[in-house]
Design a protein around this motif. Structure first.
Motif, short mmCIF file in Angstrom:
data_model
loop_
_atom_site.label_atom_id
_atom_site.label_comp_id
_atom_site.label_asym_id
_atom_site.label_seq_id
_atom_site.Cartn_x
_atom_site.Cartn_y
_atom_site.Cartn_z
N ASP A 96 -11.66 0.53 -17.56
CA ASP A 96 -12.56 0.34 -16.42
C ASP A 96 -11.85 0.68 -15.13
O ASP A 96 -10.85 0.06 -14.77
CB ASP A 96 -13.07 -1.11 -16.39
CG ASP A 96 -14.13 -1.31 -15.33
OD1 ASP A 96 -14.79 -0.31 -14.98
OD2 ASP A 96 -14.29 -2.44 -14.85
N LEU A 97 -12.37 1.69 -14.43
CA LEU A 97 -11.86 2.06 -13.12
C LEU A 97 -13.06 2.12 -12.18
O LEU A 97 -13.99 2.91 -12.40
CB LEU A 97 -11.16 3.43 -13.18
CG LEU A 97 -10.47 3.90 -11.90
CD1 LEU A 97 -9.29 2.99 -11.56
CD2 LEU A 97 -10.00 5.35 -12.05
N GLN A 98 -13.06 1.30 -11.17
CA GLN A 98 -14.21 1.22 -10.27
C GLN A 98 -14.12 2.33 -9.23
O GLN A 98 -13.24 2.31 -8.36
CB GLN A 98 -14.25 -0.15 -9.59
CG GLN A 98 -14.42 -1.31 -10.57
CD GLN A 98 -14.46 -2.65 -9.86
OE1 GLN A 98 -15.03 -2.78 -8.78
NE2 GLN A 98 -13.84 -3.66 -10.48
N VAL A 99 -15.02 3.29 -9.34
CA VAL A 99 -15.02 4.43 -8.43
C VAL A 99 -16.46 4.85 -8.15
O VAL A 99 -17.33 4.75 -9.00
CB VAL A 99 -14.26 5.64 -9.04
CG1 VAL A 99 -12.77 5.41 -9.04
CG2 VAL A 99 -14.74 5.93 -10.47
N ARG A 100 -16.69 5.31 -6.94
CA ARG A 100 -17.99 5.88 -6.58
C ARG A 100 -17.80 6.84 -5.40
O ARG A 100 -16.86 6.70 -4.61
CB ARG A 100 -19.00 4.80 -6.22
CG ARG A 100 -18.64 3.93 -5.04
CD ARG A 100 -19.69 2.85 -4.78
NE ARG A 100 -19.28 1.95 -3.72
CZ ARG A 100 -19.48 2.19 -2.42
NH1 ARG A 100 -20.08 3.31 -2.03
NH2 ARG A 100 -19.07 1.32 -1.51
N VAL A 101 -18.71 7.80 -5.31
CA VAL A 101 -18.66 8.78 -4.22
C VAL A 101 -19.27 8.17 -2.97
O VAL A 101 -20.32 7.52 -3.02
CB VAL A 101 -19.42 10.06 -4.62
CG1 VAL A 101 -19.45 11.04 -3.45
CG2 VAL A 101 -18.77 10.70 -5.84
N PRO A 133 -6.90 2.72 -5.23
CA PRO A 133 -6.59 4.14 -5.02
C PRO A 133 -5.24 4.55 -5.60
O PRO A 133 -5.04 5.71 -5.94
CB PRO A 133 -6.60 4.28 -3.49
CG PRO A 133 -6.36 2.90 -2.97
CD PRO A 133 -7.01 1.99 -3.95
N GLU A 134 -4.33 3.58 -5.73
CA GLU A 134 -3.00 3.91 -6.27
C GLU A 134 -3.06 4.32 -7.74
O GLU A 134 -2.11 4.95 -8.25
CB GLU A 134 -2.06 2.72 -6.09
CG GLU A 134 -2.38 1.50 -6.95
CD GLU A 134 -3.52 0.63 -6.40
OE1 GLU A 134 -3.86 -0.37 -7.05
OE2 GLU A 134 -4.04 0.96 -5.31
N ALA A 159 -5.07 12.61 -2.62
CA ALA A 159 -4.55 11.46 -1.86
C ALA A 159 -5.72 10.73 -1.20
O ALA A 159 -6.70 11.36 -0.78
CB ALA A 159 -3.55 11.92 -0.80
N PRO A 160 -5.63 9.40 -1.10
CA PRO A 160 -6.71 8.63 -0.45
C PRO A 160 -6.94 9.12 0.97
O PRO A 160 -5.98 9.53 1.65
CB PRO A 160 -6.18 7.19 -0.47
CG PRO A 160 -5.16 7.18 -1.56
CD PRO A 160 -4.54 8.54 -1.56
N PRO A 161 -8.16 9.13 1.47
CA PRO A 161 -9.40 8.66 0.81
C PRO A 161 -10.06 9.73 -0.07
O PRO A 161 -11.25 9.66 -0.30
CB PRO A 161 -10.29 8.31 2.00
CG PRO A 161 -9.91 9.33 3.03
CD PRO A 161 -8.43 9.53 2.87
#
Length: 655
Positions: free
Chosen positions: A144-149, A171-172, A215-217
């Motif tokens: 589970d990796l919480q990500v959204r555009v 983000p790391e 790299a973030p963001p």
């Protein structure tokens, strides 16, 4: 002559990777089995697949198959959007081969092997490969990796330089973000499918997507100036790769649209030659431009090739727009922009490539033009125009009226007095008339037999109402109408075009000859009876495939009918205003004796058609043609029936 410098894997022929160590080192494989090079984690795996970066390379190379760890061979499918047989064409595609999980084992040491059939026209079968990707899928909750555009919300209009970022609490954990879009654009994947998630791979690296960040963001800017006008919504998502190498797909943002002060038409090629290699000859294909050239600001040409250093020109309507460029013996993508292209024509444009000559007295490779050929994007700033308009243009070298409506583009052959093309908003041609081969049974089922309504048959004015013939004079009338009169004056009819359908009124008939109303064409833009369906006012959708060549035809009395393809968003419907008791007919005609299994062909449907190709209608009548939502089930059939009945009542009231 130029030596090969690039590296790729050859399969088949005298340079097959298993027997040609100068092209692939012998220590890189064991009896043809090549290691994947990664340890596999199969815990919680749900499925697996291999994606191949394949170039056809030599025509008539068949039988590509993949073997995993010595298990039974897995056949590799041909590209779905390439004409049959696909092996006659140059293409570069990305077939996906499902792999049973039991064929794999955890840890290192998994291998693959490739082969093709040993027979080929000039005894050199060969596919080449730039990459082999093994994908293992896991249940989403496993990693589970919480990500959204971020940067867009459902229903937004896209900016000219659309900013996209990724929202995540970790983000790391992320190594790379690749943004992708679902929309209609240049077919860089080479499968002939223009609306899809727009990206592909070359040597395992993603290309022709919206952008990448490491790299973030994880910010990118997507330039939408040349994104074509869309028949459907745009969606955006991201492929997020974590530091373990796992790829996570974000939820898609849907309902996106373009709102801008210009238009971009994606002009799709047609009639591409098989084996498009410039050493063979000067070859041509065609592209239809529906934008009025008066309003064109610029165009882009896009195509994929192999060894373009041996090209000797690309021409549009005889004007050279490209000569040649590196590399030799390698894959290339071409995207050229031309300002104020005064050579464009409304309707049909001819795309050609020059023949590669002998160099130092020897034949060289030539440029391969990969399917789907040379595509155009045309940018215009047209004034406000009516939703339905009739303009002049050409197709198949013949003068046409081109009728633009919100639901379809109709091509009306002025001398033939009939429709040669009916193109939906996805670019599918539901008729596909072409003059060659002409009047050859059954080969012309892929060309000159096609059309709507193909009215007159078996008289000295036979061919009136049929594209490709020269039996009519046609004029444009007020109110988005076209009137055609046969040259001897015995026949006359008028088409009236509306936003979602067209009406045909037969106004004058020859008292000595009957006529019929035919739809002879390609439901969904192709001939694939096994994937097509039809229905009538008696029921549907029906999966029936009567084979005309084998003598199997269906006859009944129908008020209306429709025809569809399982991948098309619409059906084409035809209806007759006045009910009758005359025989109607339906069948499929292939362009070879293989019939239903022929590589091309057409539907034959006729109102007022008796067995033995006998027309039955004598009175003045009214017919309707149009596109409607696809009929997937009985409920959709009922909705279409209600629409047609409403249409008939509406026109009865107007009469």
């Amino acid at each position: 002559m130029v030596a090969e410098k690039e590296q790729f894997l050859r399969v088949g022929g005298p340079l097959d990777y298993q027997i040609a160590p100068t092209h692939f080192p012998a220590n890189r494989h064991h009896d043809g089995h090549i290691p994947f090079g990664h340890a596999l984690d199969l815990e919680h795996a749900t499925r697996a697949e291999v994606v191949l970066e394949r170039v056809q390379s030599h025509v008539d190379t068949r039988g590509l198959a993949l073997q995993i760890n010595g298990h039974p061979w897995l056949p590799v499918p041909p590209p779905a959007g390439v004409p049959r047989p696909a092996t006659d064409y140059m293409f570069h595609d990305y077939p996906v081969v499902p792999v049973p999980l039991e064929y794999l084992h955890a840890g290192p040491g998994n291998t693959f092997k490739l082969k093709v059939d040993s027979t080929q026209r000039w005894n050199w079968p060969q596919n080449i490969f730039y990459g082999v990707l093994l994908r293992i899928y896991y249940a989403p909750e496993t990693f589970d990796l919480q990500v959204r555009v971020e940067g867009l919300s459902p229903g937004d209009s896209l900016a000219a330089n659309q900013k996209l970022t990724l929202a995540t609490p970790t983000p790391e954990a992320i190594a790379r973000v690749d943004y992708v879009g679902l929309y209609h654009d240049i077919n860089w994947r080479g499968d002939g499918i223009f609306r899809q998630w727009q990206y592909h791979f070359h040597k395992g690296k993603i290309r022709n997507h919206l952008g990448s960040a490491t790299a973030p963001p994880f910010e990118v800017h997507w330039a939408t100036d040349w994104v074509p006008d869309q028949p459907r919504e745009i969606q955006v998502a991201a492929r997020v790769t974590d530091h373990q190498g796992l790829v996570h797909i974000t939820p898609a943002i849907s309902g996106l649209r373009l709102h801008r002060d210009h238009r971009v038409e994606l002009a799709l090629p047609y009639r591409q030659p098989a084996n498009w290699v410039t050493r063979e000859d000067s070859l041509i294909s065609y592209v239809a431009v529906h934008s009025n050239p008066v309003h064109v600001e610029a165009l882009q040409l896009a195509w994929r090739s192999w060894s373009p250093c041996y090209a000797r020109g690309v021409f549009i309507n005889g004007v050279r727009v490209f000569d040649h460029e590196a590399p030799c013996y390698d894959y290339a993508e071409h995207l050229l922009e031309i300002e104020e292209p005064t050579f464009l024509q409304h309707g049909e444009n001819v795309i050609s490539t020059g023949k590669t000559p002998l160099i130092d007295g020897q034949m060289v490779h030539g440029m391969e033009v990969q399917w789907p050929g040379i595509m155009l994007k045309v940018r215009t700033r047209p004034p406000d125009q009516p939703a339905v308009r009739i303009e002049e243009g050409t197709y198949a070298g013949r003068p046409h009226f081109i009728v633009h409506t919100p639901s379809a583009t109709y091509y009306y052959d002025r001398a033939g007095g009939g429709l040669s093309r009916l193109i939906d908003t996805d670019g599918r041609d539901w008729i596909g008339f072409w003059p060659i081969p002409w009047d050859t049974y059954p080969a012309s089922a892929a060309s000159a037999y096609r059309g709507i309504p193909n009215l007159v048959f078996g008289s000295d004015e036979g061919g009136a109402g049929h594209p490709g013939h020269d039996q009519c004079e046609s004029e444009r009338l007020e109110g988005q109408r076209i009137r055609s009169t046969s040259r001897q004056g015995r026949w006359q009819w008028t088409w009236h075009f509306f936003a979602d359908h067209a009406r045909l009124d037969i106004e004058r008939t020859d008292p000595n000859h009957a006529y019929w109303f035919l739809y002879e064409g390609t439901p969904g833009g192709v001939y694939e009876p096994a994937r097509q369906y039809m229905g009538t006012d008696q029921g549907g959708p029906l999966r029936i495939q009567p084979d005309f060549f084998a003598g199997d035809k269906r006859f009944d009395i129908w008020r209306w009918a429709y025809f569809g393809h399982e991948e098309a968003r619409q059906v084409l419907f035809v209806a007759q205003h006045q009910p009758d008791t005359l025989s109607d007919a339906f069948a499929y005609l292939g362009n070879t004796p293989a019939g239903l299994h022929a590589p091309d062909g057409m539907v034959i449907f006729g109102f007022g058609r008796q067995d033995g190709a006998i027309p039955l209608m004598t009175e003045r009548r009214t017919f309707f043609v149009g596109l409607h939502e696809a009929v997937r089930d009985a409920d959709a059939h009922t909705r279409l029936g209600a629409y047609i009945r409403t249409l008939l009542r509406l026109h009865s009231d107007q009469d």
